[in-house]
Design an enzyme around this catalytic site. Structure first.
Site, short mmCIF file in Angstrom:
data_model
loop_
_atom_site.label_atom_id
_atom_site.label_comp_id
_atom_site.label_asym_id
_atom_site.label_seq_id
_atom_site.Cartn_x
_atom_site.Cartn_y
_atom_site.Cartn_z
N TRP A 291 63.32 -50.45 21.30
CA TRP A 291 62.39 -50.11 20.24
C TRP A 291 61.47 -49.31 20.64
CZ3 TRP A 291 63.44 -48.21 15.71
CH2 TRP A 291 62.38 -48.03 14.74
N TYR B 226 52.72 -52.64 15.10
CA TYR B 226 53.93 -52.53 14.35
C TYR B 226 54.65 -54.09 14.32
CZ TYR B 226 58.97 -52.36 13.75
OH TYR B 226 60.47 -52.26 13.45
N GLU C 287 66.72 -46.47 13.80
CA GLU C 287 67.53 -47.49 14.53
C GLU C 287 68.58 -47.02 15.14
OE1 GLU C 287 66.71 -50.44 15.15
OE2 GLU C 287 65.08 -50.99 13.70
#
Length: 183
Positions: A46, A16, A38
Site C-alpha cells: 500500500w 495516512y 486498492e
C-alpha cells in the site's frame, strides 16, 4: 504515539494511518478513489500506491468516474509511459472499466456499506495475528462487485478497502487510534 504494526516510520505513512485509515468514509468520490487505488495495489505494498497517489490524482482526473470511464485507449497508452504511476496495462484498463461499472450503480455508497449493515464493524483485536486478510463480508462484496462489472476486486482487495474506508475498524488495541475510532 503507538501505531498499528504495519505503519512504518515514514511521515507520509504515519499521516495516512493517523488521519485516514479506518475512519468511516461515506463520500462517493472518496470511496471510488480508494477502490481504484486498492486495485492498483494488488501484488504491491500500500505504501507504494500511497507515494504515487498524488500522481494518480493528476493523471486520472482526480478520480472523476465520468472522466475515467471515457478514457481512450490512446490515453491509457500514454499512461503506460508515466513513471509516476504503476504502469500496469491490466490495472489501468480496470480503472476505466471500474469507473464504467461505478456509474451504473444506483447508490454506490449504500451498496458498498451494505456489506457491513450500513455501520462500521468494530473489531477488538489484541495484535496483528488476529487481523484477517479476508472475511465473509469481503468475499460477498467481491462477488457482488464482480457481478456488477468490476475487476481487481478480489476478496483480499475488498477487505483492505473495507479496512481503509472504515467499514471495518481493525486498529489493534495497542494502537493509539483504537480508542479514538471505537463508538
Amino acid at each position: 504515539m503507538p501505531r498499528c504494526f504495519w505503519c512504518t516510520q515514514d511521515p507520509l505513512y504515519q499521516d495516512y494511518h493517523d488521519k485516514e485509515w479506518g475512519v468511516p468514509l461515506r463520500e462517493a468520490d472518496a470511496l471510488f478513489e480508494l477502490l481504484v487505488l486498492e486495485g492498483f495495489q494488488a501484488g504491491l505494498s500500500w505504501f507504494t500506491i500511497l507515494r504515487k497517489r498524488e500522481r494518480y490524482r493528476q493523471v486520472l482526473f482526480a478520480f472523476d468516474p465520468q472522466a475515467l470511464a471515457a478514457m481512450s485507449d490512446e490515453y491509457l497508452e500514454q499512461l503506460m509511459q508515466d513513471p509516476g504511476i504503476v504502469r500496469n496495462r491490466l490495472k489501468l484498463n480496470a480503472a476505466r472499466r471500474n469507473a464504467q461499472a461505478w456509474l451504473k450503480l444506483d447508490d454506490p455508497v449504500g451498496f458498498l456499506w451494505s456489506f457491513v449493515g450500513g455501520q462500521p464493524k468494530v473489531n477488538d483485536f489484541a495484535d496483528r495475528s488476529q487481523v484477517p486478510a479476508v472475511t465473509a463480508e469481503a468475499q460477498a462484496m467481491s462477488k457482488a462487485l464482480q457481478k456488477a462489472g468490476f475487476t481487481f476486486v478480489g476478496p483480499t482487495i475488498c477487505y483492505a478497502f473495507m479496512q481503509a474506508s472504515g467499514m471495518v475498524m481493525d486498529h489493534t488495541r495497542d494502537c493509539d487510534r483504537y480508542a479514538a475510532l471505537r463508538p
